[in-house]
Design an enzyme around this catalytic site. Sequence first.
Site, PDB file in Angstrom:
ATOM      1  N   ARG A 105      91.019  88.615  30.077  1.00 12.48           N
ATOM      2  CA  ARG A 105      92.337  88.441  30.465  1.00 12.48           C
ATOM      3  C   ARG A 105      93.306  89.584  29.434  1.00 12.48           C
ATOM      4  NH1 ARG A 105      93.804  88.060  34.861  1.00 12.48           N
ATOM      5  NH2 ARG A 105      96.104  87.361  34.199  1.00 12.48           N
ATOM      6  N   ILE A 106      92.914  89.666  28.168  1.00 15.45           N
ATOM      7  CA  ILE A 106      93.747  90.263  27.125  1.00 15.45           C
ATOM      8  C   ILE A 106      93.176  91.847  27.331  1.00 15.45           C
ATOM      9  CG2 ILE A 106      94.208  90.678  24.833  1.00 15.45           C
ATOM     10  CD1 ILE A 106      95.773  88.144  26.200  1.00 15.45           C
TER      11      ILE A 106
ATOM     12  N   SER B 180      97.571  85.301  16.964  1.00 18.21           N
ATOM     13  CA  SER B 180      97.748  84.583  18.287  1.00 18.21           C
ATOM     14  C   SER B 180      98.866  84.820  19.015  1.00 18.21           C
ATOM     15  CB  SER B 180      97.356  82.982  18.178  1.00 18.21           C
ATOM     16  OG  SER B 180      98.553  82.360  17.839  1.00 18.21           O
ATOM     17  N   CYS B 181      98.848  84.513  20.332  1.00 14.11           N
ATOM     18  CA  CYS B 181     100.281  84.833  21.274  1.00 14.11           C
ATOM     19  C   CYS B 181     101.145  83.813  20.755  1.00 14.11           C
ATOM     20  CB  CYS B 181      99.782  84.427  22.829  1.00 14.11           C
ATOM     21  SG  CYS B 181      98.962  82.802  22.948  1.00 14.11           S
TER      22      CYS B 181
ATOM     23  N   THR C 133      94.346  78.627  29.852  1.00 12.31           N
ATOM     24  CA  THR C 133      93.500  79.838  29.545  1.00 12.31           C
ATOM     25  C   THR C 133      92.029  79.624  29.875  1.00 12.31           C
ATOM     26  OG1 THR C 133      92.864  78.778  27.243  1.00 12.31           O
ATOM     27  CG2 THR C 133      94.888  80.135  27.439  1.00 12.31           C
TER      28      THR C 133
ATOM     29  N   ARG D 195      98.232  71.696  26.676  1.00 12.29           N
ATOM     30  CA  ARG D 195      97.643  72.498  27.509  1.00 12.29           C
ATOM     31  C   ARG D 195      98.239  71.944  28.954  1.00 12.29           C
ATOM     32  NH1 ARG D 195      94.000  76.659  26.329  1.00 12.29           N
ATOM     33  NH2 ARG D 195      94.274  77.225  24.033  1.00 12.29           N
TER      34      ARG D 195
END
Length: 335
Positions: free
Chosen positions: A13-14, A151-152, A182, A234
């Site tokens: 993803r990143i 981290s985000c 995620t 989450r």
Amino acid sequence: MTVPQVGINGFGRIGRLVLRAAIEKDTMSVVAINDPFIDLEYMAYMFKFDSTHGRYAGSVETKDGKLIVNGKSITIYGHRDPAEIPWAEAGADYVVESTGVFTLKEKAEKHFTGGAKKVIISAPSKDAPMFVCGVNEDKYTPDLNVISNASCTTNCLAPLVKVIHEKYGIEEGLMTTVHATTATQKTVDGPSQKDWRGGRGAGANIIPSSTGAAKAVGKVLPELNGKLTGMAFRVPTSDVSVVDLTVRLATETSYDDIKATMKAAAEDSMKGILKYTEEAVVSTDFIHEEASCVFDAGAGIMLNSRFCKLVAWYDNEWGYSNRVVDLIAHVAKLQ
């Protein structure tokens, strides 16, 4: 100044969104990608189509074993061991370490064997120095060759905390991030030996989870070390998360004053990193949001003049990927 030549290790993803952001910003050039688990044709497919951020607007092709994006050729490797990736052969001086596996300094340093000169880990690291754009990137020095973009969640929380602490002082605080699903989560209940709750189906549950994001703020803002901690929930959404920060302030104030402080920072010292909104927003309004942190003026509350709850949104994928690109640009400027 020539733009930094960059390799990406891990095209998840990143990794994929860092490539998109790099092309959009045009502040760095991605010359190589390494991923042992994806073949070239599938790599092109995954880059072209994205369920959250939409189809890539430019051209994506494969030719002679390379990925061609907008006519620009990117060398592809498939090595499991970072020490085996010939970054120098492709001309990559900087490596984005986005596998989520090589987050320790010693492991990330393996990239130097193949010719990389700097490694930026796109995850928190236990021993590599962490930098958050808009917060402490000015502390970076050119002798640091392995660094972490944190981290985000830390990228959202730290700018918010910095502004509040500098104006009012923070005595202590607790953070909750309501975090989108995620890739590490399970679509249905499955084995997760280290985190039993984390093994439950992502689409069916709100899952309490741990996060080091709040404690990590103490690493990028040392004066707050030991004053913040937090946890995560989450939730079954594909992207965009929200920080809920409850803090005890050192000085008395009003919520209107806090709003004015956040608005001023968003328009001046934190422009591009922090945004401010008074609109009646929900999570999907922030898909593809480039800022690290969007302060939601209408969602916060104040119990008394020194105790308040502050709310800030972030696109945990796109915002974070843009900061990886920004951090590399900052590092390159100082070489």
